[in-house]
Design a protein around this motif. Structure first.
Motif, PDB file in Angstrom:
ATOM      1  N   GLN A 156       0.831  -1.208   0.000  1.00 29.13           N
ATOM      2  CA  GLN A 156       0.000   0.000   0.000  1.00 29.13           C
ATOM      3  C   GLN A 156       0.861   1.253   0.000  1.00 29.13           C
ATOM      4  O   GLN A 156       0.525   2.254  -0.664  1.00 29.13           O
ATOM      5  N   ASP A 157       1.959   1.214   0.741  1.00 31.38           N
ATOM      6  CA  ASP A 157       2.863   2.372   0.790  1.00 31.38           C
ATOM      7  C   ASP A 157       3.462   2.651  -0.584  1.00 31.38           C
ATOM      8  O   ASP A 157       3.533   3.803  -1.020  1.00 31.38           O
ATOM      9  N   PHE A 195      -5.686  -0.933 -10.486  1.00 31.84           N
ATOM     10  CA  PHE A 195      -4.468  -0.127 -10.432  1.00 31.84           C
ATOM     11  C   PHE A 195      -3.644  -0.382 -11.703  1.00 31.84           C
ATOM     12  O   PHE A 195      -3.275  -1.518 -11.982  1.00 31.84           O
ATOM     13  N   GLN A 234       1.359   6.561  -6.871  1.00 25.85           N
ATOM     14  CA  GLN A 234       0.239   7.393  -7.299  1.00 25.85           C
ATOM     15  C   GLN A 234       0.586   8.869  -7.188  1.00 25.85           C
ATOM     16  O   GLN A 234       0.236   9.674  -8.070  1.00 25.85           O
ATOM     17  N   LYS A 235       1.273   9.240  -6.105  1.00 21.92           N
ATOM     18  CA  LYS A 235       1.684  10.641  -5.951  1.00 21.92           C
ATOM     19  C   LYS A 235       2.641  11.050  -7.068  1.00 21.92           C
ATOM     20  O   LYS A 235       2.532  12.141  -7.637  1.00 21.92           O
ATOM     21  N   ASN A 286       0.687  11.379 -10.287  1.00 18.30           N
ATOM     22  CA  ASN A 286      -0.062  12.644 -10.320  1.00 18.30           C
ATOM     23  C   ASN A 286       0.863  13.812 -10.625  1.00 18.30           C
ATOM     24  O   ASN A 286       0.520  14.710 -11.407  1.00 18.30           O
ATOM     25  N   LYS A 325       2.149   1.762  -3.465  1.00 14.21           N
ATOM     26  CA  LYS A 325       1.073   2.243  -4.337  1.00 14.21           C
ATOM     27  C   LYS A 325       0.810   3.734  -4.121  1.00 14.21           C
ATOM     28  O   LYS A 325       0.615   4.483  -5.089  1.00 14.21           O
ATOM     29  N   ASN A 326       0.799   4.131  -2.847  1.00 17.78           N
ATOM     30  CA  ASN A 326       0.559   5.550  -2.545  1.00 17.78           C
ATOM     31  C   ASN A 326       1.658   6.440  -3.127  1.00 17.78           C
ATOM     32  O   ASN A 326       1.384   7.497  -3.708  1.00 17.78           O
ATOM     33  N   LYS A 327       2.895   6.001  -2.964  1.00 18.49           N
ATOM     34  CA  LYS A 327       4.016   6.791  -3.477  1.00 18.49           C
ATOM     35  C   LYS A 327       3.991   6.850  -5.004  1.00 18.49           C
ATOM     36  O   LYS A 327       4.257   7.893  -5.612  1.00 18.49           O
ATOM     37  N   TYR A 374       8.630  -1.226  -6.418  1.00 16.25           N
ATOM     38  CA  TYR A 374       7.269  -1.770  -6.461  1.00 16.25           C
ATOM     39  C   TYR A 374       7.275  -3.170  -7.072  1.00 16.25           C
ATOM     40  O   TYR A 374       6.653  -4.101  -6.542  1.00 16.25           O
TER      41      TYR A 374
END
Length: 205
Positions: free
Chosen positions: A119-120, A200, A126-127, A130, A122-124, A161
């Motif tokens: 999850q960490d 994702f 995604q940031k 973006n 994925k969050n990174k 990842y």
């Protein structure tokens, strides 16, 4: 008492056994020490015979209907030795396989740890995605050096990842080897989602 139980078992089965075999086959009715004492007692009193194969003692009921004592049970003893030897080899191989699997599972992250790490990442990602989308659509000019830094960071997280996803997949496959249900059921029980389930989509640089 152990003496009567051991004598009855050897009489009923009429086959040679070691102390360990008798202990197991009597299903824990007596301790191994008690079984050994009973075997020694019965052997000393001529109720059973004891033969030594290497360091292994094998016991059998005394045959009263044989012409030449010991002739008819030689094959049984030889077969027992072969069986015991093969059993030891099989158990040794099983132990090695189990130790290798244990080492692999121990080296892998725990399920909860892997979930947090995934999850960490994925969050990174995604940031970064973006930020990259914003930069691509922005009319502001980005310097070549800054672009290199951004792409380098993106590649670094992308590699990390993929590495952690591979570790998670290997760990999941290892669990599935002993799991009686399907992969889908396991994911549901662990409350896990794959990239496909979460829709994702990874964008490589």
């Amino acid at each position: 008492m152990a003496n009567e139980a051991v004598l009855k078992y050897l009489t009923d089965t009429n086959r040679p056994y070691s102390c360990a075999d008798v202990t197991v086959n009597l299903r824990g009715a007596f301790t191994k020490s008690a079984i050994q004492k009973a075997l020694d007692y019965l052997s000393e009193n001529g109720k059973i015979k004891c033969k030594l194969y290497g360091k292994q003692k094998v016991y059998a009921i005394v045959q009263t209907d044989v012409v030449v004592e010991g002739d008819n049970d030689i094959d049984d003893y030889d077969n027992l030795v072969k069986t015991l030897t093969q059993s030891i080899a099989d158990k040794s191989n099983s132990l090695k396989t189990a130790e290798a699997n244990l080492k692999q599972l121990t080296a892998a992250p725990t399920t909860d740890s892997a979930k947090v790490q995934i999850q960490d990442i994925k969050n990174k990602l995604q940031k970064l995605q973006n930020k990259l989308d914003t930069l691509r659509s922005s009319s502001e000019i980005v310097s070549t050096e800054e672009k290199k830094i951004i792409l380098s960071e993106h590649d670094k997280f992308l590699r990390e990842y993929r590495r952690r996803k591979r570790i998670s997949s290997e760990m999941l496959d290892a669990v599935l080897e002993g799991y009686p249900k399907s992969k889908k059921n396991l994911l549901e029980e662990l409350c896990l989602e794959t990239d496909e389930m979460a829709d994702f989509k990874l964008v490589a640089s």
